[in-house]
Write a protein that holds these residues in place. Structure first.
Motif, short mmCIF file in Angstrom:
data_model
loop_
_atom_site.label_atom_id
_atom_site.label_comp_id
_atom_site.label_asym_id
_atom_site.label_seq_id
_atom_site.Cartn_x
_atom_site.Cartn_y
_atom_site.Cartn_z
N ARG A 1 46.58 41.59 31.57
CA ARG A 1 47.43 41.40 32.75
C ARG A 1 47.51 42.67 33.59
N LEU A 2 47.56 43.82 32.92
CA LEU A 2 47.61 45.08 33.67
C LEU A 2 46.28 45.37 34.36
N GLU A 3 45.17 44.89 33.76
CA GLU A 3 43.87 45.09 34.40
C GLU A 3 43.78 44.41 35.76
N MET A 4 44.56 43.35 35.96
CA MET A 4 44.58 42.67 37.26
C MET A 4 45.10 43.61 38.36
N HIS A 5 45.80 44.68 37.95
CA HIS A 5 46.33 45.67 38.90
C HIS A 5 45.62 47.01 38.73
N ASP A 6 44.46 47.00 38.06
CA ASP A 6 43.72 48.24 37.78
C ASP A 6 44.56 49.24 36.97
N LEU A 7 45.36 48.69 36.04
CA LEU A 7 46.23 49.54 35.22
C LEU A 7 45.93 49.36 33.73
#
Length: 294
Positions: free
Chosen positions: A72-78
């Motif tokens: 889920r954080l990868e969706m925000h480049d995090l």
């Protein structure tokens, strides 16, 4: 302070907090933004939401980490900041809880967004590893319990429970599912089936959150209560009604008065752990606290 299981075993009511996402949007979070990033960039705004709930009578403050898994954080480049953002989320909530008496920090673990094998790619092993990464951050930040919430698949719940047991042995685990599809979860799980299966995993605070408002939650809560194994407590967190389109915005129409009446009904069912979910505010929390503590 006793842990949350001991608190409930002693007969105390547990007032949950309310919505985080809609509250942060009111404070300026945009639809596309990652709420978890605010744990480091706007920690005082996150704290202000939790402080309002605790001031209104909540015994629980929930970390702002619902989407804190790597995917889920990868969706925000995090995706490389899982530990940092979850630890910060727990630290913010801990700083608020420590200003009050008898307030627990629930480390929030939401669904991964992946489907379990064979419908998807998530396996018990990969799911456990994914959730363990998040839970390590939550525990490092000082949470009191792990809250696995808004789930629809018992396999995913099991993976998160196993991760919590491995990372934080002995820490209380709370698990709630969203029964929003004809009184079942999206994956077809019924309330009685859920509470029986999750109790067998060793979880002692189990229930329902989100959903389609208090009318359906009444039926769900009754089914949970009928099937509740000995030693298990039920946790109910209904949305504040259903969102209605008003102008360009969605507005939740459930009033604090309705939530207070709902909490009184839940108390009559023997349910002593009650919070609220999407669209709710500290005013809803105050109504629940009044109902449970009267």
């Amino acid at each position: 302070m006793a842990n949350v299981y001991e608190w409930l075993d002693a007969g105390n009511p547990l007032v949950g907090d309310g919505a985080m996402g809609t509250a942060l949007q009111d404070l300026g979070l945009t639809d596309g933004g990652a709420p978890e990033l605010w744990n480091v960039e706007q920690p005082e705004k996150v704290a202000s939401v939790l402080r309002a709930y605790a001031t209104a009578g909540a015994n629980v403050v929930t970390t702002n980490t619902f989407g804190g898994t790597k995917g889920r954080l990868e969706m925000h480049d995090l995706g490389d900041r899982v530990h940092e953002l979850n630890k910060a989320g727990s630290e913010v909530a801990r700083s608020v809880a420590d200003q009050f008496e008898n307030v627990f920090v629930f480390g929030d673990v939401g669904p991964s967004g992946e489907l379990m094998d064979p419908m998807g790619t998530l396996t018990p092993e990969s799911g456990k590893a994914l959730f363990a990464d998040q839970i390590r951050g939550l525990v490092a930040g000082g949470c009191d319990a792990i809250l696995i919430e808004t789930m629809s698949d018992l396999g995913e719940v099991a993976a998160a429970v196993e991760a919590a047991k491995e990372v934080a042995p002995g820490m209380p685990i709370v698990a709630t599912l969203s029964f929003d599809t004809n009184l079942r979860t999206m994956m077809g799980v019924k309330p009685a089936q859920a509470i029986t299966a999750i109790a067998e995993m060793g979880v002692r605070l189990i229930g329902a959150n989100c959903g389609r408002g208090t009318d359906e939650m009444r039926i769900i809560a009754s089914e949970l209560a009928d099937a509740k194994p000995a030693g298990v407590h039920i946790f109910i967190q209904s949305n504040a009604g259903l969102p209605q389109l008003v102008g360009a915005d969605f507005v939740y129409t459930g009033t604090p008065e309705e939530m207070g009446e709902f909490a009184t009904e839940m108390k009559a069912l023997g349910i002593k752990a009650i919070g609220s979910c999407c669209g709710s505010t500290q005013t809803h929390t105050a109504a629940i606290a009044q109902a449970l503590n009267s």
